[in-house]
Design an enzyme around this catalytic site. Structure first.
Site, mmCIF file in Angstrom:
data_model
loop_
_atom_site.group_PDB
_atom_site.id
_atom_site.type_symbol
_atom_site.label_atom_id
_atom_site.label_comp_id
_atom_site.label_asym_id
_atom_site.label_seq_id
_atom_site.Cartn_x
_atom_site.Cartn_y
_atom_site.Cartn_z
ATOM 1 N N SER A 400 -8.537 -33.294 52.997
ATOM 2 C CA SER A 400 -8.000 -33.612 54.317
ATOM 3 C C SER A 400 -6.683 -32.905 54.614
ATOM 4 O O SER A 400 -6.330 -32.739 55.764
ATOM 5 C CB SER A 400 -7.831 -35.120 54.454
ATOM 6 O OG SER A 400 -7.028 -35.611 53.406
ATOM 7 N N HIS A 428 -14.368 -35.050 56.600
ATOM 8 C CA HIS A 428 -13.939 -33.855 57.340
ATOM 9 C C HIS A 428 -14.980 -32.739 57.290
ATOM 10 O O HIS A 428 -14.715 -31.628 57.732
ATOM 11 C CB HIS A 428 -12.608 -33.347 56.791
ATOM 12 C CG HIS A 428 -11.480 -34.308 57.003
ATOM 13 N ND1 HIS A 428 -10.774 -34.377 58.186
ATOM 14 C CD2 HIS A 428 -10.976 -35.280 56.199
ATOM 15 C CE1 HIS A 428 -9.862 -35.332 58.090
ATOM 16 N NE2 HIS A 428 -9.966 -35.897 56.890
ATOM 17 N N LYS A 458 -14.530 -39.174 63.185
ATOM 18 C CA LYS A 458 -13.966 -37.830 63.339
ATOM 19 C C LYS A 458 -14.880 -37.020 64.273
ATOM 20 O O LYS A 458 -14.850 -37.250 65.469
ATOM 21 C CB LYS A 458 -13.734 -37.217 61.958
ATOM 22 C CG LYS A 458 -12.660 -38.047 61.207
ATOM 23 C CD LYS A 458 -12.246 -37.479 59.908
ATOM 24 C CE LYS A 458 -10.995 -38.170 59.370
ATOM 25 N NZ LYS A 458 -11.159 -39.599 59.030
#
Ligand code: WAQ
Ligand code: MG
Length: 608
Positions: A400, A428, A458
């Site tokens: 991250s 991610h 996300k």
């Protein structure tokens, strides 16, 4: 002059072939490779050779090819396997599969492959005794692979199939092993990749071989054969296969589930029947409606939207099943604490996300931290954990704070070799990595970790976390993941919004493409302004070092209208403070240009 050498080894006794292998390496590796090949010839289980022919010759620079992706199809009978092969090959317009398969009666005497016109089934090789031999090919990472000392039939077959499918005019290959004890074979095309089929013949049948299917002009056959027999090819990212190693870790899970069942304690997810009178809800004042789930998933909290979302997430990632958690943090904590306890070992990358670290601490297991992305360090430390009851290895897929990527094929190979659960956090990576944003397995064309943890908050632009894995492990988590069992379920509305956004991601893969283009454009703009950094994901780190200065630069950027967070200790190590840029698909080139310029300018202002 090219800088590569081809090495070919053939070992025989009394004129009978024992073993053979080939490699393509730079000059510096010639001596070591020659020694490895000689060792292999001398130590072959088929017996000691009386003649080893080792040929070393300079070659042209090899063509680098990306490995065909590999998919394994498990079938129960050779008939089922052949039907599947036929169905797959229909896709390239091959209709007469039975007639083609019948030709395997003639292939077992060939050293090479039969080259057939895909439509007329006429044989096209000039030498019909020998067939066509694909040669001058190697696996780019074979030296780094632990199996390099031994022969890996599977990797060699993928290298061969990849080369063959790049030969002009070749549209497909069918391979049946000539080993009577090995029934697995494959069909390969450029589009399908390498499709392993676990049964293409009956056990005990010694017949096998290879058929290359050609479609094109007769005058061009020579060019095809020349490519197969002479053009050096190095194949990159050959996926690793370790499915022959026993997987005791799953036996422990099955035994534990059986014990839960024997004690009458099995928990299952089920829907509240719409007509039932609900006497178990926590919706004490009746205010919930669609914006509250009314309870834990195991009481009254499971709604059709949750089950639909789990089904769709599993399909998206290509796993058997999925489980939806209230947050990504809870998914990590739940998975890790369910799978590891006192007496178990967890190996964790030193830069893993805080939710992984907290899961490790809560579990009570021995936690062993390995150096960031250092697979050799991981393997060494894992090898020292043989005495532990269970082993778990957990890593971020995309880290991250640096945006760097886990080498998933290597990671999986190491985990499997040591019978360790593999857990990868794709928070991610989902929506970012892989051609259509499905994650690392798509990027590397490899298998899945045992468990993939990710978030909906996300790329999916909603809320909640999830785990994609087998049905067995979902059943286990439903019974053992305390953050799942003892939390109120996310609302059905949340699940429905995640479903909508997942639809968009699936229907608009160009968003993923756009994001990737934005990252490379932004990197090149930064470079133009003298800021050098790299990224394989959407996260672009700009390391500054000093904590105060990082904050200053971030504030200067904010005053100019750019939000770029400064990341400091303890999120990153002391003295490694940085700006963390996270890009998205909707940024325009003009915006990216302005941002890169502003970052460069703010970085160049000296501290007050
Ligand atoms: N070029 C063309 N044909 C070849 C070559 C080559 N370099 N090498 C072998 N053949 C032909 C030859 O007729 C052999 O008899 C036949 O293929 C089989 O070769 O689990 O073991 O080296 O995914 O025995 C496939 C499944 C295993 C692997 C294939 O091939 C998996 C195998 P083998
Ligand atoms: Mg064989």
């Amino acid at each position: 002059m090219s800088d590569f050498f081809s090495l070919k080894m053939r070992a025989s006794r009394d004129g009978r072939h024992i073993s053979g292998a080939e490699k393509i390496v730079p000059p510096a590796a010639v001596v070591k490779t020659a020694a490895t090949l000689a060792e292999r010839a001398l130590g072959h289980p088929k017996g000691a050779p009386d003649f080893i022919n080792l040929k070393i010759e300079r070659t042209a620079d090899p063509v680098r090819l990306e490995s065909l992706p590999v998919t394994t199809h498990r079938v129960a009978t050779p008939e089922e396997g052949r039907a599947l092969a036929a169905q797959l090959l229909k896709g390239v317009g091959i209709a007469n599969i039975d007639a083609i398969m019948a030709r395997f009666a003639e292939t077992h005497s060939l050293r090479g492959a039969m080259l057939l016109d895909a439509d007329t089934l006429e044989r096209l090789e000039p030498d019909k005794e020998r067939g066509v031999r694909a040669t001058y090919m190697d696996d780019a990472e074979s030296l780094a692979k632990a199996s390099a000392s031994g022969k890996n039939h599977y990797a060699e077959a993928i290298v061969l199939a990849t080369k063959v499918q790049h030969a002009p005019g070749i549209i497909a290959e069918i391979c049946v092993s000539d080993d009577p004890d090995y029934a697995t074979g494959y069909v390969a095309t450029r589009d399908l990749g390498y499709r392993r089929i676990t049964m293409l013949k009956h056990k005990g049948d010694p017949n096998g071989g290879r058929i290359f299917l050609y479609r094109g002009r007769r005058e061009d056959v020579a060019r095809t054969i020349d490519f197969l027999e002479h053009t050096p090819v190095v194949v990159e990212h050959v996926p690793v296969l370790t499915d022959e190693i026993p997987e005791r870790r799953f036996e422990l899970i099955k035994a534990e589930l059986a014990e839960i069942e024997a004690n009458g304690l099995t928990r299952r997810l089920r829907l509240v029947p719409p007509e039932a009178l609900v006497l178990s809800s926590n919706d004490y004042l009746g205010l919930a409606g669609r914006s509250g789930s009314t309870g834990s998933r195991l009481t009254t909290g499971t709604h059709p939207e949750h089950l639909e979302l789990e089904r769709r997430l599993a399909t998206f990632k290509g796993t058997e099943a999925a489980l939806f958690f209230a947050t990504g943090y809870m998914a990590n904590v739940g998975v890790i604490t369910a799978l590891a306890k006192k007496g178990d070992a967890i190996l964790s990358d030193e830069l893993n996300h805080a939710s992984i670290i907290d899961g490790c601490r809560l579990s009570g297991a021995d936690v062993i931290v390995y150096r960031h992305l250092d697979m050799d360090d991981l393997e060494r430390k894992l090898a020292a954990c043989r005495e532990h009851r269970r082993r778990l290895v957990v890593s971020d897929g995309v880290f991250s704070m640096d945006g760097d990527l886990l080498n998933l094929p290597r990671f999986l190979e190491i985990c499997r070799r040591h019978d360790a659960f593999s857990i990868v956090d794709e928070a991610h990576a989902t929506g970012v990595i892989g051609k259509t944003g499905r994650g690392l397995f798509e990027h590397f064309h490899c298998d899945h970790p045992d468990l993939t943890v990710a978030t909906l908050s996300k790329s999916i632009g909603s809320e909640g976390g999830f785990v994609c894995t087998s049905q067995l492990l979902v059943d286990y988590l439903v019974n053992r993941a305390r953050s799942f069992i003892f939390s109120t379920a996310p609302s059905p509305e949340t699940a429905a919004s995640a479903l909508d956004h997942l639809d968009r991601l699936e229907n608009e893969p160009e968003l993923v493409e756009k994001l990737r283009a934005n990252v490379s454009f932004f990197l090149s703009e930064l470079y133009r302004h003298g800021v050098e950094t790299a990224s394989e994901s959407a996260i672009v780190p700009i390391v500054i070092g000093d904590e105060r200065r990082a904050t200053e630069v971030s504030e200067r950027l904010l005053s100019r209208g750019f939000v770029v967070n400064a990341i400091r200790y303890p999120t990153v190590p002391k003295g490694k403070a940085r700006l963390r840029v996270a890009l998205n698909a909707s940024l325009t080139r003009e915006e990216l240009s302005r941002a890169a310029e502003a970052i460069a300018e703010c970085l160049s202002v000296r501290s007050a």
